[in-house]
Design an enzyme around this catalytic site. Structure first.
Site, PDB file in Angstrom:
ATOM      1  N   VAL A  92      -3.749  26.423 -34.736  1.00  0.00           N
ATOM      2  CA  VAL A  92      -2.586  27.135 -34.084  1.00  0.00           C
ATOM      3  C   VAL A  92      -3.210  27.788 -32.672  1.00  0.00           C
ATOM      4  O   VAL A  92      -2.222  28.398 -31.949  1.00  0.00           O
ATOM      5  CB  VAL A  92      -1.803  27.849 -34.572  1.00  0.00           C
ATOM      6  CG1 VAL A  92      -0.855  27.204 -35.640  1.00  0.00           C
ATOM      7  CG2 VAL A  92      -2.537  28.734 -35.445  1.00  0.00           C
ATOM      8  N   LYS A  93      -4.369  28.157 -32.864  1.00  0.00           N
ATOM      9  CA  LYS A  93      -5.020  28.903 -31.466  1.00  0.00           C
ATOM     10  C   LYS A  93      -4.229  30.030 -31.099  1.00  0.00           C
ATOM     11  O   LYS A  93      -4.065  30.509 -29.951  1.00  0.00           O
ATOM     12  CB  LYS A  93      -5.338  27.726 -30.256  1.00  0.00           C
ATOM     13  CG  LYS A  93      -6.291  26.868 -30.698  1.00  0.00           C
ATOM     14  CD  LYS A  93      -6.712  26.015 -29.697  1.00  0.00           C
ATOM     15  CE  LYS A  93      -7.547  25.117 -29.899  1.00  0.00           C
ATOM     16  NZ  LYS A  93      -7.248  23.979 -30.794  1.00  0.00           N
ATOM     17  N   ARG A  94      -3.790  30.876 -32.049  1.00  0.00           N
ATOM     18  CA  ARG A  94      -2.987  32.125 -31.881  1.00  0.00           C
ATOM     19  C   ARG A  94      -3.935  33.162 -31.322  1.00  0.00           C
ATOM     20  O   ARG A  94      -5.241  33.249 -31.548  1.00  0.00           O
ATOM     21  CB  ARG A  94      -2.227  32.575 -33.076  1.00  0.00           C
ATOM     22  CG  ARG A  94      -1.135  31.599 -33.493  1.00  0.00           C
ATOM     23  CD  ARG A  94      -0.175  31.249 -32.574  1.00  0.00           C
ATOM     24  NE  ARG A  94       1.009  30.387 -33.145  1.00  0.00           N
ATOM     25  CZ  ARG A  94       1.276  29.304 -32.902  1.00  0.00           C
ATOM     26  NH1 ARG A  94       0.577  28.643 -32.130  1.00  0.00           N
ATOM     27  NH2 ARG A  94       2.417  28.831 -33.365  1.00  0.00           N
ATOM     28  N   ASP A 130      -4.376  25.439 -25.226  1.00  0.00           N
ATOM     29  CA  ASP A 130      -5.122  24.198 -25.707  1.00  0.00           C
ATOM     30  C   ASP A 130      -5.412  23.362 -24.673  1.00  0.00           C
ATOM     31  O   ASP A 130      -5.207  23.560 -23.463  1.00  0.00           O
ATOM     32  CB  ASP A 130      -4.396  23.539 -26.980  1.00  0.00           C
ATOM     33  CG  ASP A 130      -5.096  23.042 -27.977  1.00  0.00           C
ATOM     34  OD1 ASP A 130      -6.049  22.118 -27.600  1.00  0.00           O
ATOM     35  OD2 ASP A 130      -5.165  23.642 -29.221  1.00  0.00           O
TER      36      ASP A 130
END
Lengths: 305, 305
Positions: free
Chosen positions: A116-118, B120
């Site tokens: 999710v690359k939060r 991303d």
């Protein structure tokens, strides 16, 4: 009598320590890698893949895709990585499919890493963490990816919740896309690159842990030249960080190439393959064969303690 | 006849240009700021705020909170910023509330900026963008925030979709938290800080646009000292980037202080207040008074062209 009592206390303490260890993400990951090898299999339901599998490009098609991935992956691989973006593009209905997918993998005892690359600060970072980590999380994964653009310290609420709940966090450090260097190779006042300072912070976090700490790093599978140029192989090897390495197959990385590029850190690498495996679908047995074959190739090529 | 035909063509062209302009995010934002002043009002349903408003800490309480914010904010402020994390922490049910909230603000002609800080590469970045930008997006906002840890170039799929669909993107550049400097103050080989190179890339993207380009920047309201130390005031002023500046009120920033700190760039700043306004709730008229009063204070303190 005294000795019996002491032995009983020792057994109790050992059992407690063992139980606590098995609840930790790093320990659970180690068990899974010992059993299946270090492959992380991705669930990336691109529109093109939904089309190729003859599924509708909506939440229903997404659901069928994800269910099939669960059937193919569960019990065959150390770790499964759903890519949140491809679920969120269908809104709340897509997130409901993601919840169901993570729950199904958990029921099958297969570890999940939600990509999710939060990244945020304070109570907002804590809210993102509580969405995904800990038994109360509605969209519960065993680990998530996070982005440190706001500084490594901004991630503390996620790292702390992961530690308390026995889950893991993977911090972006060195990605394989060419634009990544603009940020990740920039140097602070201490002369260290951003990537290096993040690796150092994760290493500190993992101090005293076993083979895998609970805090991992994301290091692209095709960043071998950067690892060499920036002199990071030894630092990665000392980090105790599970190293999520996306790019096996479709992006051109091979298991042998990863072993060479990561050198002394190769035993920590979890190579991730998504497209190359998913291309074998939608036939379930073909998909299972692709997962098993890739897991075997990765396990054979990468050194395991 | 010839002159009539030419006039008619001119009118047609002007109408087309005007229509295209009004569909662009930057132009729509300019209109909204002219009408309401530059305040961006946040929807941050912290657990503590749900408690304070006497609401249940679940998707139902979240829904009541968000509905009340829509009633208080719609038609009173240039821009409303829901914080995605506080919706996502309730899973798919929370995302459904977010979808409803964004739709209700759109129906009331109030612009929305969804604070999601996504970042991303490639098709994954495109999937995040399609979740939120463009008329087909299930969770459609007029703009989103994005994080450039993977490099500014990695954001292209979001910037391109925003441009094509008349929506906007705000790129994190210089945040107010103390840990942010580890990444944002680091310097590339060209000697520029990461923050500066992101400001430069956004400036290039906005070249030739009007007062506000479609690509904004996130610059903390309390980063005045950093803006001065890093010499970024002139670069920000030349960026045509709407400058989302979180931190008004609760984090100690004042409208006057922002005007001083941002200097020549002050006319581009959209100060964001969440907690200080929301503390006036749950009473609807008190909440409306707080929004209107804060919007007035901000409009009076910040120079507008």
């Amino acid at each position: 009598m005294c000795s019996t009592s002491s032995a009983s206390r020792t057994i109790t303490r050992r059992w407690t320590v063992a139980q606590a260890d098995s609840q930790r993400f790093g320990a659970r990951l180690e068990e899974a890698v010992d059993q299946f090898g270090p492959l992380c299999a991705g669930i990336d339901p691109h529109e093109a893949l939904l089309d190729a599998w003859g599924l509708s490009v909506d939440a229903e098609g997404l659901g069928e895709f994800a269910d099939r991935c669960v059937e193919a992956y569960a019990g065959r691989v150390a770790l499964v990585k759903p890519q949140a973006a491809f679920f969120e593009r269908f809104g709340a209905a897509g997130v409901a499919v993601l919840e169901r997918t993570l729950d199904a993998l958990r029921e099958a005892d297969t570890l999940t890493l939600l990509d999710v690359k939060r990244g945020d600060i304070g109570s907002t970072m804590a809210a993102y963490a509580s969405a995904h980590l800990g038994p109360q999380a509605p969209t519960h994964a065993d680990a998530i990816t996070v982005s440190p653009f706001l500084g490594f310290g901004s991630l503390d609420p996620a790292l702390d919740l992961a530690e308390a709940s026995g889950d893991g966090v993977f911090v972006l450090a060195l990605t394989s896309n060419p634009e990544g260097g603009q940020v990740q190779h920039a140097r602070g006042d201490d002369g260290r690159t951003v990537a290096e300072s993040i690796i150092a912070a994760v290493t500190e976090r993992n101090a005293g842990e076993g083979r895998f700490g609970d805090t991992g790093l994301v290091v692209g599978a095709t960043t071998g030249k950067d690892i060499a140029d920036l002199g990071l192989a030894e630092a990665l090897a000392a980090s105790r960080a599970p190293l999520l390495a996306p790019g096996l197959g479709a992006q051109g990385a091979t298991a042998d190439g990863i072993a060479r590029a990561f050198g002394p850190a190769a035993g920590l690498v979890l190579p991730t393959s998504s497209r190359a495996i998913l291309a074998a679908g939608p036939d379930l047995s073909a998909l299972r064969d692709a997962v098993t074959r890739t897991a075997g190739e990765v396990a054979a090529a990468l050194p395991q303690p």
